[in-house]
Write a protein that holds these residues in place. Sequence first.
Motif, PDB file in Angstrom:
ATOM      1  N   MET A   1       1.838  -1.689   9.920  1.00  0.00           N
ATOM      2  CA  MET A   1       2.202  -1.124   8.621  1.00  0.00           C
ATOM      3  C   MET A   1       3.570  -0.471   8.724  1.00  0.00           C
ATOM      4  O   MET A   1       3.834   0.294   9.655  1.00  0.00           O
ATOM      5  N   GLU A   2       4.430  -0.830   7.771  1.00  0.00           N
ATOM      6  CA  GLU A   2       5.775  -0.261   7.739  1.00  0.00           C
ATOM      7  C   GLU A   2       6.248  -0.171   6.292  1.00  0.00           C
ATOM      8  O   GLU A   2       6.127  -1.143   5.533  1.00  0.00           O
ATOM      9  N   ASN A   3       6.748   0.992   5.927  1.00  0.00           N
ATOM     10  CA  ASN A   3       7.286   1.231   4.580  1.00  0.00           C
ATOM     11  C   ASN A   3       6.295   0.858   3.477  1.00  0.00           C
ATOM     12  O   ASN A   3       6.666   0.280   2.462  1.00  0.00           O
ATOM     13  N   GLY A   4       5.020   1.179   3.668  1.00  0.00           N
ATOM     14  CA  GLY A   4       4.016   0.934   2.638  1.00  0.00           C
ATOM     15  C   GLY A   4       3.555  -0.505   2.528  1.00  0.00           C
ATOM     16  O   GLY A   4       2.898  -0.871   1.564  1.00  0.00           O
TER      17      GLY A   4
ATOM     18  N   GLU B   1       0.896  -5.589   7.175  1.00  0.00           N
ATOM     19  CA  GLU B   1       1.031  -6.988   7.581  1.00  0.00           C
ATOM     20  C   GLU B   1      -0.067  -7.324   8.586  1.00  0.00           C
ATOM     21  O   GLU B   1      -0.163  -6.700   9.633  1.00  0.00           O
ATOM     22  N   LEU B   2      -0.898  -8.284   8.226  1.00  0.00           N
ATOM     23  CA  LEU B   2      -1.959  -8.764   9.103  1.00  0.00           C
ATOM     24  C   LEU B   2      -1.594 -10.164   9.576  1.00  0.00           C
ATOM     25  O   LEU B   2      -1.226 -11.014   8.763  1.00  0.00           O
ATOM     26  N   THR B   3      -1.709 -10.404  10.863  1.00  0.00           N
ATOM     27  CA  THR B   3      -1.509 -11.741  11.409  1.00  0.00           C
ATOM     28  C   THR B   3      -2.869 -12.220  11.923  1.00  0.00           C
ATOM     29  O   THR B   3      -3.468 -11.567  12.785  1.00  0.00           O
ATOM     30  N   VAL B   4      -3.333 -13.323  11.356  1.00  0.00           N
ATOM     31  CA  VAL B   4      -4.665 -13.856  11.671  1.00  0.00           C
ATOM     32  C   VAL B   4      -4.484 -15.225  12.315  1.00  0.00           C
ATOM     33  O   VAL B   4      -4.189 -16.207  11.625  1.00  0.00           O
ATOM     34  N   PRO B   5      -4.652 -15.308  13.651  1.00  0.00           N
ATOM     35  CA  PRO B   5      -4.485 -16.605  14.309  1.00  0.00           C
ATOM     36  C   PRO B   5      -5.603 -17.577  13.931  1.00  0.00           C
ATOM     37  O   PRO B   5      -6.759 -17.181  13.784  1.00  0.00           O
ATOM     38  N   LYS B   6      -5.235 -18.828  13.769  1.00  0.00           N
ATOM     39  CA  LYS B   6      -6.236 -19.869  13.544  1.00  0.00           C
ATOM     40  C   LYS B   6      -6.785 -20.291  14.897  1.00  0.00           C
ATOM     41  O   LYS B   6      -6.073 -20.258  15.902  1.00  0.00           O
ATOM     42  N   LYS B   7      -8.054 -20.662  14.931  1.00  0.00           N
ATOM     43  CA  LYS B   7      -8.633 -21.169  16.168  1.00  0.00           C
ATOM     44  C   LYS B   7      -8.113 -22.572  16.400  1.00  0.00           C
ATOM     45  O   LYS B   7      -8.023 -23.373  15.475  1.00  0.00           O
TER      46      LYS B   7
ATOM     47  N   MET C   1       0.853  -1.190   0.000  1.00  0.00           N
ATOM     48  CA  MET C   1       0.000   0.000   0.000  1.00  0.00           C
ATOM     49  C   MET C   1       0.889   1.240   0.000  1.00  0.00           C
ATOM     50  O   MET C   1       0.896   2.019   0.953  1.00  0.00           O
ATOM     51  N   PRO C   2       1.638   1.452  -1.076  1.00  0.00           N
ATOM     52  CA  PRO C   2       2.567   2.585  -1.093  1.00  0.00           C
ATOM     53  C   PRO C   2       1.831   3.918  -1.026  1.00  0.00           C
ATOM     54  O   PRO C   2       0.796   4.102  -1.661  1.00  0.00           O
ATOM     55  N   GLY C   3       2.367   4.817  -0.235  1.00  0.00           N
ATOM     56  CA  GLY C   3       1.801   6.154  -0.128  1.00  0.00           C
ATOM     57  C   GLY C   3       0.553   6.256   0.718  1.00  0.00           C
ATOM     58  O   GLY C   3      -0.079   7.306   0.776  1.00  0.00           O
ATOM     59  N   VAL C   4       0.151   5.182   1.391  1.00  0.00           N
ATOM     60  CA  VAL C   4      -1.057   5.187   2.208  1.00  0.00           C
ATOM     61  C   VAL C   4      -0.656   5.279   3.677  1.00  0.00           C
ATOM     62  O   VAL C   4       0.134   4.473   4.169  1.00  0.00           O
ATOM     63  N   ALA C   5      -1.203   6.268   4.378  1.00  0.00           N
ATOM     64  CA  ALA C   5      -0.949   6.401   5.810  1.00  0.00           C
ATOM     65  C   ALA C   5      -1.763   5.352   6.566  1.00  0.00           C
ATOM     66  O   ALA C   5      -2.898   5.061   6.195  1.00  0.00           O
ATOM     67  N   LYS C   6      -1.175   4.815   7.631  1.00  0.00           N
ATOM     68  CA  LYS C   6      -1.865   3.757   8.371  1.00  0.00           C
ATOM     69  C   LYS C   6      -3.179   4.245   8.968  1.00  0.00           C
ATOM     70  O   LYS C   6      -4.101   3.458   9.168  1.00  0.00           O
ATOM     71  N   GLU C   7      -3.314   5.538   9.226  1.00  0.00           N
ATOM     72  CA  GLU C   7      -4.554   6.079   9.766  1.00  0.00           C
ATOM     73  C   GLU C   7      -5.708   6.018   8.763  1.00  0.00           C
ATOM     74  O   GLU C   7      -6.868   6.107   9.135  1.00  0.00           O
ATOM     75  N   ARG C   8      -5.402   5.844   7.501  1.00  0.00           N
ATOM     76  CA  ARG C   8      -6.440   5.795   6.464  1.00  0.00           C
ATOM     77  C   ARG C   8      -6.863   4.367   6.119  1.00  0.00           C
ATOM     78  O   ARG C   8      -7.694   4.169   5.247  1.00  0.00           O
ATOM     79  N   VAL C   9      -6.281   3.377   6.779  1.00  0.00           N
ATOM     80  CA  VAL C   9      -6.609   1.977   6.502  1.00  0.00           C
ATOM     81  C   VAL C   9      -7.748   1.541   7.423  1.00  0.00           C
ATOM     82  O   VAL C   9      -7.663   1.698   8.639  1.00  0.00           O
TER      83      VAL C   9
END
Length: 147
Positions: A123-126, A129-135, A60-68
């Motif tokens: 979010m770092e450098n565009g 990263e989402l970490t989704v734990p499995k049940k 997501m280049p150029g996207v601020a984390k506050e806008r996600v």
Amino acid sequence: MYCDINTNPVMMSDCCSTPTLTNLFPYRMNAMLRAAGRSGRLPATDIKQDATKYVILMNMPGVAKERVAITAEDNGLSIQTTTEEKKEDETLKTVYRERMGGIYERKFHFEEPVDIENVTAHMENGVLELTVPKKAQNTDIKTIHVD
């Protein structure tokens, strides 16, 4: 796990609608063409997993984390953000243009149960990263007594 780019399922009949590359990579190419045709933007995404979690990496280049905006429901995640077009210098005439504002949107649905309450996002450098734990699946063997 499957991804839905525009909330419309890709049908097998779609793969024959446009000859050439869509026949080679029918689902991905059709989804990309539909997203591009609606002026949507399709962020490059990698999905990895191990026995305990999924890891989703999105450019997501150029996207601020506050806008996600990330929402979770029904064993799935939706990621969306918008980028605004910048005002251009009106003294210059545009000859060629690829950079523009638009919408990033992806939906991910998990076939096996996931722990939506403990999803983490960084979010770092565009790169988002989402970490989704499995049940944890109950693998204990239970003996049932017959009365």
